[in-house]
Write a protein that holds these residues in place. Structure first.
Motif, PDB file in Angstrom:
ATOM      1  N   SER A  97       1.493 -36.813 -39.274  1.00  0.00           N
ATOM      2  CA  SER A  97       1.369 -36.344 -37.902  1.00  0.00           C
ATOM      3  C   SER A  97       2.645 -36.777 -37.197  1.00  0.00           C
ATOM      4  O   SER A  97       2.904 -37.978 -37.055  1.00  0.00           O
ATOM      5  CB  SER A  97       0.145 -36.955 -37.213  1.00  0.00           C
ATOM      6  OG  SER A  97       0.092 -36.538 -35.862  1.00  0.00           O
ATOM      7  N   ILE A 157       0.371 -41.175 -43.543  1.00  0.00           N
ATOM      8  CA  ILE A 157      -0.628 -41.878 -44.353  1.00  0.00           C
ATOM      9  C   ILE A 157      -0.397 -41.475 -45.799  1.00  0.00           C
ATOM     10  O   ILE A 157      -0.411 -40.287 -46.125  1.00  0.00           O
ATOM     11  CB  ILE A 157      -2.069 -41.483 -43.979  1.00  0.00           C
ATOM     12  CG1 ILE A 157      -2.324 -41.628 -42.494  1.00  0.00           C
ATOM     13  CG2 ILE A 157      -3.070 -42.304 -44.786  1.00  0.00           C
ATOM     14  CD1 ILE A 157      -3.571 -40.886 -42.041  1.00  0.00           C
ATOM     15  N   SER A 186       0.170 -33.876 -28.970  1.00  0.00           N
ATOM     16  CA  SER A 186       0.147 -35.204 -29.560  1.00  0.00           C
ATOM     17  C   SER A 186       1.566 -35.735 -29.658  1.00  0.00           C
ATOM     18  O   SER A 186       2.481 -35.024 -30.057  1.00  0.00           O
ATOM     19  CB  SER A 186      -0.482 -35.162 -30.953  1.00  0.00           C
ATOM     20  OG  SER A 186      -0.386 -36.433 -31.558  1.00  0.00           O
ATOM     21  N   LEU A 211      -7.302 -49.078 -41.779  1.00  0.00           N
ATOM     22  CA  LEU A 211      -6.421 -48.395 -40.827  1.00  0.00           C
ATOM     23  C   LEU A 211      -6.086 -46.996 -41.316  1.00  0.00           C
ATOM     24  O   LEU A 211      -6.101 -46.040 -40.533  1.00  0.00           O
ATOM     25  CB  LEU A 211      -5.134 -49.194 -40.603  1.00  0.00           C
ATOM     26  CG  LEU A 211      -4.126 -48.519 -39.669  1.00  0.00           C
ATOM     27  CD1 LEU A 211      -4.709 -48.316 -38.278  1.00  0.00           C
ATOM     28  CD2 LEU A 211      -2.835 -49.325 -39.617  1.00  0.00           C
ATOM     29  N   LYS A 236      -8.185 -39.377 -37.242  1.00  0.00           N
ATOM     30  CA  LYS A 236      -7.367 -38.850 -36.142  1.00  0.00           C
ATOM     31  C   LYS A 236      -6.610 -37.613 -36.619  1.00  0.00           C
ATOM     32  O   LYS A 236      -6.540 -36.604 -35.918  1.00  0.00           O
ATOM     33  CB  LYS A 236      -6.402 -39.906 -35.624  1.00  0.00           C
ATOM     34  CG  LYS A 236      -5.507 -39.407 -34.492  1.00  0.00           C
ATOM     35  CD  LYS A 236      -4.663 -40.511 -33.925  1.00  0.00           C
ATOM     36  CE  LYS A 236      -3.771 -40.060 -32.806  1.00  0.00           C
ATOM     37  NZ  LYS A 236      -4.439 -39.459 -31.671  1.00  0.00           N
ATOM     38  N   PHE A 237      -6.060 -37.681 -37.825  1.00  0.00           N
ATOM     39  CA  PHE A 237      -5.333 -36.548 -38.383  1.00  0.00           C
ATOM     40  C   PHE A 237      -6.255 -35.331 -38.503  1.00  0.00           C
ATOM     41  O   PHE A 237      -5.876 -34.217 -38.134  1.00  0.00           O
ATOM     42  CB  PHE A 237      -4.735 -36.895 -39.755  1.00  0.00           C
ATOM     43  CG  PHE A 237      -3.982 -35.751 -40.365  1.00  0.00           C
ATOM     44  CD1 PHE A 237      -2.635 -35.595 -40.122  1.00  0.00           C
ATOM     45  CD2 PHE A 237      -4.631 -34.806 -41.156  1.00  0.00           C
ATOM     46  CE1 PHE A 237      -1.939 -34.518 -40.662  1.00  0.00           C
ATOM     47  CE2 PHE A 237      -3.956 -33.732 -41.691  1.00  0.00           C
ATOM     48  CZ  PHE A 237      -2.593 -33.586 -41.447  1.00  0.00           C
ATOM     49  N   ALA A 277       1.897 -38.514 -31.391  1.00  0.00           N
ATOM     50  CA  ALA A 277       1.685 -39.426 -32.525  1.00  0.00           C
ATOM     51  C   ALA A 277       2.811 -39.286 -33.544  1.00  0.00           C
ATOM     52  O   ALA A 277       3.389 -38.218 -33.708  1.00  0.00           O
ATOM     53  CB  ALA A 277       0.350 -39.141 -33.184  1.00  0.00           C
ATOM     54  N   LEU A 320       3.588 -46.111 -39.164  1.00  0.00           N
ATOM     55  CA  LEU A 320       3.482 -45.591 -37.810  1.00  0.00           C
ATOM     56  C   LEU A 320       4.388 -46.359 -36.864  1.00  0.00           C
ATOM     57  O   LEU A 320       4.747 -47.501 -37.127  1.00  0.00           O
ATOM     58  CB  LEU A 320       2.039 -45.620 -37.320  1.00  0.00           C
ATOM     59  CG  LEU A 320       1.346 -46.959 -37.139  1.00  0.00           C
ATOM     60  CD1 LEU A 320       0.244 -46.816 -36.106  1.00  0.00           C
ATOM     61  CD2 LEU A 320       0.738 -47.415 -38.444  1.00  0.00           C
ATOM     62  N   PHE A 367       2.856 -40.732 -37.342  1.00  0.00           N
ATOM     63  CA  PHE A 367       2.363 -41.560 -38.445  1.00  0.00           C
ATOM     64  C   PHE A 367       2.328 -40.764 -39.737  1.00  0.00           C
ATOM     65  O   PHE A 367       2.194 -39.543 -39.747  1.00  0.00           O
ATOM     66  CB  PHE A 367       0.996 -42.182 -38.130  1.00  0.00           C
ATOM     67  CG  PHE A 367      -0.144 -41.228 -37.926  1.00  0.00           C
ATOM     68  CD1 PHE A 367      -0.842 -40.684 -39.001  1.00  0.00           C
ATOM     69  CD2 PHE A 367      -0.553 -40.895 -36.643  1.00  0.00           C
ATOM     70  CE1 PHE A 367      -1.911 -39.834 -38.809  1.00  0.00           C
ATOM     71  CE2 PHE A 367      -1.632 -40.032 -36.432  1.00  0.00           C
ATOM     72  CZ  PHE A 367      -2.307 -39.500 -37.517  1.00  0.00           C
ATOM     73  N   LEU A 374      -6.774 -43.539 -39.168  1.00  0.00           N
ATOM     74  CA  LEU A 374      -5.715 -42.559 -38.915  1.00  0.00           C
ATOM     75  C   LEU A 374      -6.022 -41.224 -39.589  1.00  0.00           C
ATOM     76  O   LEU A 374      -5.688 -40.164 -39.064  1.00  0.00           O
ATOM     77  CB  LEU A 374      -4.357 -43.097 -39.353  1.00  0.00           C
ATOM     78  CG  LEU A 374      -3.805 -44.226 -38.483  1.00  0.00           C
ATOM     79  CD1 LEU A 374      -2.529 -44.792 -39.094  1.00  0.00           C
ATOM     80  CD2 LEU A 374      -3.555 -43.756 -37.060  1.00  0.00           C
ATOM     81  N   HIS A 375      -6.673 -41.269 -40.742  1.00  0.00           N
ATOM     82  CA  HIS A 375      -7.069 -40.028 -41.412  1.00  0.00           C
ATOM     83  C   HIS A 375      -8.038 -39.246 -40.519  1.00  0.00           C
ATOM     84  O   HIS A 375      -7.920 -38.021 -40.387  1.00  0.00           O
ATOM     85  CB  HIS A 375      -7.700 -40.329 -42.768  1.00  0.00           C
ATOM     86  CG  HIS A 375      -7.921 -39.120 -43.611  1.00  0.00           C
ATOM     87  ND1 HIS A 375      -7.857 -39.154 -44.966  1.00  0.00           N
ATOM     88  CD2 HIS A 375      -8.201 -37.828 -43.300  1.00  0.00           C
ATOM     89  CE1 HIS A 375      -8.096 -37.941 -45.457  1.00  0.00           C
ATOM     90  NE2 HIS A 375      -8.313 -37.123 -44.449  1.00  0.00           N
ATOM     91  N   ALA A 414      -0.299 -46.887 -44.154  1.00  0.00           N
ATOM     92  CA  ALA A 414       0.066 -46.136 -42.956  1.00  0.00           C
ATOM     93  C   ALA A 414       1.443 -46.592 -42.493  1.00  0.00           C
ATOM     94  O   ALA A 414       1.736 -47.790 -42.456  1.00  0.00           O
ATOM     95  CB  ALA A 414      -0.956 -46.379 -41.847  1.00  0.00           C
TER      96      ALA A 414
END
Length: 181
Positions: A51, A130, A124, A163, A170-171, A126, A137, A128, A167-168, A135
Protein backbone atom coordinates in the motif's frame (compact mmCIF):
# COMPACT_ATOMS: atom_id res chain seq x y z
CA UNK A 1 12.89 -3.67 24.91
CA UNK A 2 16.55 -4.32 24.29
CA UNK A 3 18.86 -3.78 21.36
CA UNK A 4 19.86 -6.88 19.43
CA UNK A 5 21.20 -7.97 16.04
CA UNK A 6 18.70 -10.68 15.06
CA UNK A 7 19.00 -12.72 11.91
CA UNK A 8 16.76 -11.34 9.20
CA UNK A 9 16.14 -11.96 5.53
CA UNK A 10 17.84 -8.67 4.80
CA UNK A 11 20.97 -9.29 6.81
CA UNK A 12 23.24 -6.37 7.54
CA UNK A 13 20.99 -3.83 5.79
CA UNK A 14 18.78 -3.67 8.87
CA UNK A 15 20.47 -1.58 11.56
CA UNK A 16 19.40 -0.33 14.97
CA UNK A 17 17.51 -3.53 15.85
CA UNK A 18 15.09 -3.68 18.75
CA UNK A 19 13.23 -6.68 20.16
CA UNK A 20 9.99 -6.60 22.14
CA UNK A 21 8.82 -10.08 23.03
CA UNK A 22 8.52 -12.06 19.81
CA UNK A 23 8.54 -8.96 17.58
CA UNK A 24 11.78 -7.67 16.10
CA UNK A 25 12.19 -4.22 14.55
CA UNK A 26 14.87 -2.36 12.64
CA UNK A 27 15.11 1.24 11.49
CA UNK A 28 15.47 1.55 7.72
CA UNK A 29 16.94 4.79 6.39
CA UNK A 30 16.83 6.33 2.92
CA UNK A 31 19.79 4.62 1.28
CA UNK A 32 18.97 1.22 2.81
CA UNK A 33 15.25 1.23 1.96
CA UNK A 34 15.33 -0.06 -1.65
CA UNK A 35 17.68 -2.91 -0.73
CA UNK A 36 15.67 -3.88 2.34
CA UNK A 37 12.37 -3.78 0.40
CA UNK A 38 13.91 -5.80 -2.45
CA UNK A 39 15.28 -8.43 -0.06
CA UNK A 40 11.93 -8.74 1.72
CA UNK A 41 10.07 -9.13 -1.59
CA UNK A 42 12.62 -11.66 -2.85
CA UNK A 43 12.28 -13.70 0.37
CA UNK A 44 8.46 -13.66 0.38
CA UNK A 45 6.88 -17.11 0.15
CA UNK A 46 3.16 -16.52 0.75
CA UNK A 47 2.19 -12.85 0.55
CA UNK A 48 3.55 -9.57 -0.73
CA UNK A 49 1.12 -6.68 -0.32
CA UNK A 50 2.04 -3.06 -0.97
CA UNK A 51 0.00 0.00 0.00
CA UNK A 52 1.85 3.06 -1.25
CA UNK A 53 0.84 6.69 -1.62
CA UNK A 54 3.19 7.38 -4.55
CA UNK A 55 4.99 4.96 -6.87
CA UNK A 56 6.98 7.04 -9.32
CA UNK A 57 8.43 5.11 -12.24
CA UNK A 58 10.89 7.31 -14.08
CA UNK A 59 12.30 4.72 -16.47
CA UNK A 60 15.75 5.22 -14.92
CA UNK A 61 17.30 1.96 -13.76
CA UNK A 62 19.19 3.62 -10.88
CA UNK A 63 16.04 5.23 -9.42
CA UNK A 64 15.25 2.08 -7.41
CA UNK A 65 11.52 1.97 -8.07
CA UNK A 66 11.83 0.00 -11.32
CA UNK A 67 13.88 -2.63 -9.48
CA UNK A 68 11.18 -2.95 -6.82
CA UNK A 69 8.43 -3.33 -9.45
CA UNK A 70 10.55 -6.04 -11.10
CA UNK A 71 10.80 -7.78 -7.71
CA UNK A 72 7.01 -7.60 -7.24
CA UNK A 73 6.53 -9.10 -10.69
CA UNK A 74 8.98 -11.91 -9.93
CA UNK A 75 7.17 -12.62 -6.64
CA UNK A 76 3.86 -12.84 -8.47
CA UNK A 77 5.31 -15.19 -11.10
CA UNK A 78 6.70 -17.53 -8.44
CA UNK A 79 3.23 -17.86 -6.88
CA UNK A 80 3.40 -15.35 -4.02
CA UNK A 81 0.03 -13.64 -3.42
CA UNK A 82 1.10 -10.19 -4.67
CA UNK A 83 -1.08 -7.07 -4.96
CA UNK A 84 -0.62 -3.29 -4.86
CA UNK A 85 -2.93 -0.48 -3.72
CA UNK A 86 -1.87 2.98 -4.86
CA UNK A 87 -3.07 5.86 -2.69
CA UNK A 88 -2.40 8.70 -5.08
CA UNK A 89 -4.29 11.96 -5.14
CA UNK A 90 -7.32 13.28 -6.99
CA UNK A 91 -6.28 16.92 -6.46
CA UNK A 92 -2.60 16.81 -7.43
CA UNK A 93 -2.29 16.06 -11.15
CA UNK A 94 1.38 14.89 -11.15
CA UNK A 95 0.66 12.45 -8.30
CA UNK A 96 -2.53 11.22 -10.02
CA UNK A 97 -0.62 10.80 -13.29
CA UNK A 98 2.10 8.81 -11.48
CA UNK A 99 -0.56 6.52 -9.95
CA UNK A 100 -2.24 5.87 -13.31
CA UNK A 101 1.11 5.15 -14.94
CA UNK A 102 2.34 2.92 -12.10
CA UNK A 103 -0.92 0.94 -12.09
CA UNK A 104 -0.66 0.27 -15.83
CA UNK A 105 2.99 -0.82 -15.52
CA UNK A 106 2.24 -3.07 -12.52
CA UNK A 107 -0.69 -4.75 -14.29
CA UNK A 108 1.47 -5.28 -17.41
CA UNK A 109 4.06 -6.90 -15.10
CA UNK A 110 1.43 -9.39 -13.80
CA UNK A 111 0.95 -7.55 -10.50
CA UNK A 112 -2.71 -6.84 -9.67
CA UNK A 113 -2.97 -3.15 -8.77
CA UNK A 114 -5.74 -0.74 -7.85
CA UNK A 115 -5.76 3.02 -7.47
CA UNK A 116 -7.67 3.88 -4.31
CA UNK A 117 -8.52 7.45 -5.29
CA UNK A 118 -9.50 6.71 -8.90
CA UNK A 119 -13.11 7.03 -7.77
CA UNK A 120 -14.49 9.49 -5.24
CA UNK A 121 -13.49 7.74 -2.05
CA UNK A 122 -11.35 8.42 0.95
CA UNK A 123 -7.77 8.18 -0.20
CA UNK A 124 -4.83 6.80 1.68
CA UNK A 125 -1.47 8.23 2.59
CA UNK A 126 -0.35 4.82 3.90
CA UNK A 127 3.09 3.51 3.01
CA UNK A 128 3.60 -0.13 3.94
CA UNK A 129 4.80 -3.41 2.50
CA UNK A 130 3.82 -6.76 4.00
CA UNK A 131 5.90 -9.80 3.08
CA UNK A 132 4.83 -12.94 4.90
CA UNK A 133 5.06 -11.90 8.60
CA UNK A 134 7.28 -8.83 8.12
CA UNK A 135 5.94 -5.30 7.73
CA UNK A 136 7.97 -2.42 6.34
CA UNK A 137 6.24 0.86 7.09
CA UNK A 138 7.07 4.50 7.52
CA UNK A 139 7.44 7.66 5.49
CA UNK A 140 9.06 6.32 2.30
CA UNK A 141 7.10 6.67 -0.92
CA UNK A 142 8.49 4.65 -3.84
CA UNK A 143 10.14 7.63 -5.50
CA UNK A 144 13.71 8.45 -6.46
CA UNK A 145 13.68 11.39 -4.02
CA UNK A 146 12.70 9.17 -1.10
CA UNK A 147 15.53 6.73 -1.88
CA UNK A 148 18.26 9.25 -2.71
CA UNK A 149 18.70 10.98 0.60
CA UNK A 150 17.54 14.34 -0.80
CA UNK A 151 14.49 13.93 1.44
CA UNK A 152 14.74 12.74 5.03
CA UNK A 153 12.66 9.56 5.33
CA UNK A 154 12.52 6.84 7.94
CA UNK A 155 10.78 3.51 7.91
CA UNK A 156 10.87 0.50 10.18
CA UNK A 157 10.89 -3.21 9.35
CA UNK A 158 8.99 -5.19 11.96
CA UNK A 159 8.98 -8.98 12.07
CA UNK A 160 5.62 -9.55 13.75
CA UNK A 161 2.87 -11.89 12.56
CA UNK A 162 0.34 -9.89 14.61
CA UNK A 163 1.25 -6.54 13.04
CA UNK A 164 1.42 -8.09 9.56
CA UNK A 165 -2.08 -9.46 10.17
CA UNK A 166 -3.47 -6.07 11.22
CA UNK A 167 -1.90 -4.38 8.18
CA UNK A 168 -3.22 -7.16 5.95
CA UNK A 169 -6.76 -6.34 7.15
CA UNK A 170 -6.14 -2.63 6.41
CA UNK A 171 -4.85 -3.59 2.96
CA UNK A 172 -7.95 -5.70 2.25
CA UNK A 173 -10.18 -2.78 3.23
CA UNK A 174 -8.27 -0.50 0.85
CA UNK A 175 -8.38 -3.12 -1.92
CA UNK A 176 -12.16 -3.45 -1.66
CA UNK A 177 -12.72 0.33 -1.43
CA UNK A 178 -10.69 0.77 -4.61
CA UNK A 179 -13.00 -1.61 -6.46
CA UNK A 180 -11.79 -2.71 -9.86
CA UNK A 181 -9.92 0.50 -10.58
Amino acid sequence: MHSTKPESPVGADMTNHVSAGAARAALVSDAAYPGVARALIDAARSRCLLSMFIVELTGEEDAGTEDLVEALSAASWRGVHTRVVLGGSRENFPIAQAAVSARAILIAANVPARWLTASPTTGSHAKFLITDDIALLGSHNWTPGAFSGTQMQDSVAIDSPALAGVLHEKFEDQWHRAGGL
